[in-house]
Design an enzyme around this catalytic site. Structure first.
Site, short mmCIF file in Angstrom:
data_model
loop_
_atom_site.label_atom_id
_atom_site.label_comp_id
_atom_site.label_asym_id
_atom_site.label_seq_id
_atom_site.Cartn_x
_atom_site.Cartn_y
_atom_site.Cartn_z
N CYS A 155 -30.17 15.48 52.50
CA CYS A 155 -30.49 14.40 51.58
C CYS A 155 -29.24 14.01 50.79
O CYS A 155 -28.41 14.85 50.46
CB CYS A 155 -31.60 14.82 50.62
SG CYS A 155 -33.21 15.07 51.42
N CYS A 157 -39.14 20.57 45.90
CA CYS A 157 -38.81 19.26 46.47
C CYS A 157 -38.63 19.38 47.99
O CYS A 157 -39.17 18.57 48.75
CB CYS A 157 -37.54 18.72 45.82
SG CYS A 157 -37.14 17.02 46.29
N CYS A 168 -33.33 25.32 53.04
CA CYS A 168 -34.39 24.47 52.51
C CYS A 168 -35.78 24.97 52.84
O CYS A 168 -36.77 24.44 52.35
CB CYS A 168 -34.22 23.03 53.03
SG CYS A 168 -34.29 22.91 54.82
#
Length: 231
Positions: A199, A116, A227
């Protein structure tokens, strides 16, 4: 990068002078990536207040950001009268990922979470950094043990450019001080215990005694929670 430029950045502690210096020497080849965290707002203020138009200021809109982050984005553009470019995930890839794995698959495994992040952040960043020579970041050593070995100026093998981290050794107090004295807009989530803001589904406020990175991907049992934007 020649030694004169390298020495200027490593030896001079004035980020206003350094950013102006870089803008003059790398016009059109220098960018700053902001996620609208409080340290990023410091750098944005330096760039916009000096009208360093040679530096492109951009953000990665993952589609899952907090409303407070969008509000900070809007307030920043209004206050300085300057635009912040946006890069978005590839629509076909994100549609395929969600249709196959569900809307919140990142809670299920580290692998799905990293997939993701790659679609929503890494791939858009790769486009943003194409043909760039200097990438300015708001990284601070306090934010993660993995960042203690970073240098203010360093070569980034992943993107084949120089990364300039002007606030690397700034403390949280110094950052807050700057924002308060200069009247810089900031994300109000910082007042609610959020330190590193990403997020919405993957970020929470810190509990008392937790380290800086505990609020990101808190369900993962690992000390290296990144990330993929910064290798």
């Amino acid at each position: 990068m020649n030694h004169e430029i390298s020495n200027q950045l490593k030896q001079n502690q004035d980020i206003r002078e350094n950013l102006k210096f870089l803008a003059e020497n790398f016009s059109g080849k220098i960018v700053f990536s902001t996620s609208f965290g409080i340290e990023d707002q410091v750098i944005t203020d330096v760039i916009f207040s000096q009208k360093l138009s040679a530096v492109e200021v951009f953000t990665l809109d993952t589609g899952r950001l907090f409303q407070e982050t969008y509000a900070t984005w809007d307030k920043t553009q209004i206050q300085y009268g300057q635009k912040i470019s946006a890069y978005y995930p590839n629509n076909k890839k994100i549609e395929g990922f969600i249709n196959e794995n569900g809307i919140n698959p990142f809670y299920e495994s580290v692998n799905l979470r990293k997939q993701c992040c790659h679609i929503r952040k890494v791939e858009p960043l790769q486009r943003a950094l194409k043909d760039v020579k200097i990438w300015i970041t708001g990284l601070r050593a306090e934010h993660s043990p993995n960042r203690n070995e970073l240098e203010i100026l360093q070569w980034d093998e992943q993107y084949e450019l120089y990364k300039y981290n002007p606030l690397l050794h700034w403390t949280t107090e110094e950052v807050k001080d700057y924002v308060t004295k200069k009247g810089v807009p900031y994300n109000v989530l910082h007042d609610q215990g959020f330190v590193s803001i990403g997020c919405a589904p993957c970020t929470r406020a810190l509990k008392e005694g937790e380290d800086f990175r505990a609020g990101r991907w808190w369900w993962e049992d690992t000390s290296k929670k990144e990330c993929g934007l910064h290798s």
